[in-house]
Design a protein around this motif. Structure first.
Motif, PDB file in Angstrom:
ATOM      1  N   LEU A  11      22.888 -16.581 -32.946  1.00  0.00           N
ATOM      2  CA  LEU A  11      23.785 -17.274 -31.889  1.00  0.00           C
ATOM      3  C   LEU A  11      23.742 -16.267 -30.824  1.00  0.00           C
ATOM      4  CD1 LEU A  11      27.410 -16.143 -33.437  1.00  0.00           C
ATOM      5  CD2 LEU A  11      26.896 -18.230 -33.196  1.00  0.00           C
ATOM      6  N   PRO A  12      23.813 -17.391 -29.790  1.00  0.00           N
ATOM      7  CA  PRO A  12      22.822 -16.678 -28.300  1.00  0.00           C
ATOM      8  C   PRO A  12      23.650 -15.315 -27.920  1.00  0.00           C
ATOM      9  CG  PRO A  12      24.486 -19.021 -27.857  1.00  0.00           C
ATOM     10  CD  PRO A  12      25.112 -18.272 -29.708  1.00  0.00           C
ATOM     11  N   ALA A  13      22.633 -14.378 -27.416  1.00  0.00           N
ATOM     12  CA  ALA A  13      22.589 -13.484 -26.980  1.00  0.00           C
ATOM     13  C   ALA A  13      23.673 -12.921 -25.875  1.00  0.00           C
ATOM     14  CB  ALA A  13      20.781 -12.399 -27.599  1.00  0.00           C
ATOM     15  N   GLY A  14      22.668 -13.701 -25.139  1.00  0.00           N
ATOM     16  CA  GLY A  14      23.433 -13.903 -23.621  1.00  0.00           C
ATOM     17  C   GLY A  14      23.109 -12.206 -22.516  1.00  0.00           C
ATOM     18  N   LEU A  15      23.703 -12.633 -21.538  1.00  0.00           N
ATOM     19  CA  LEU A  15      23.223 -11.159 -20.803  1.00  0.00           C
ATOM     20  C   LEU A  15      23.284  -9.521 -21.205  1.00  0.00           C
ATOM     21  CD1 LEU A  15      25.654 -12.141 -17.598  1.00  0.00           C
ATOM     22  CD2 LEU A  15      22.939 -12.702 -17.738  1.00  0.00           C
TER      23      LEU A  15
END
Length: 153
Positions: free
Chosen positions: A146-150
């Motif tokens: 899943l996208p990790a992001g900030l």
């Protein structure tokens, strides 16, 4: 009349989901693939929508025959509450790459809970817990990145 129309809409949407999901590819030699869960969801929507429409068909026909066509004046707040989940899903799709999947899930659920008049002391921990459980289920159990992001998770 409203329940009949909603049932019909759900049945049509369920049938459309099934039709679209049938074209999804299978995985290797398995008989199922990416279409499994959409077909299950679409089947449930089709069955429940058809049941709801069938259950309310006679009252809807009586309402159409009896009273004249009354103007429908939907309440703006109801329309906004109806559109909120759709808007949040679109924001999740486009925003989860930037802020990360877990924070996006948390915010989405928190906004939905608060829109449903759930108290902060319930909405915050349930949203946080559900986001963590869903994130761990996808990343650890299903091995889906899943996208990790900030924040990095």
């Amino acid at each position: 009349m409203r329940d009949f129309a909603l049932g019909l809409a759900f049945a049509i949407l369920g049938a459309a989901i099934i039709a679209i999901a049938k074209d999804f590819p299978t995985v290797g030699n398995l008989e199922y693939g990416a279409s499994l869960f959409p077909v299950i969801t679409g089947s449930g929507m089709l069955a429940c929508g058809a049941l709801l429409a069938a259950r309310n068909a006679l009252p809807a026909l009586r309402a159409l025959r009896g009273a004249g066509a009354a103007p429908l004046r939907p309440h703006l707040g109801r329309l906004a509450r109806l559109a909120l989940p759709c808007v949040l899903v679109v924001l999740y799709i486009y925003g989860n790459e930037r802020i990360g999947s877990a924070p996006a899930m948390f915010l989405l659920m928190l906004v939905l809970f608060r829109a449903g008049a759930v108290r902060w002391r319930v909405a915050l921990p349930v949203s946080l817990g559900a986001a963590v459980v869903i994130y761990l289920a996808f990343t650890r159990l299903l091995a889906v990145p899943l996208p990790a992001g900030l924040l990095g998770f």
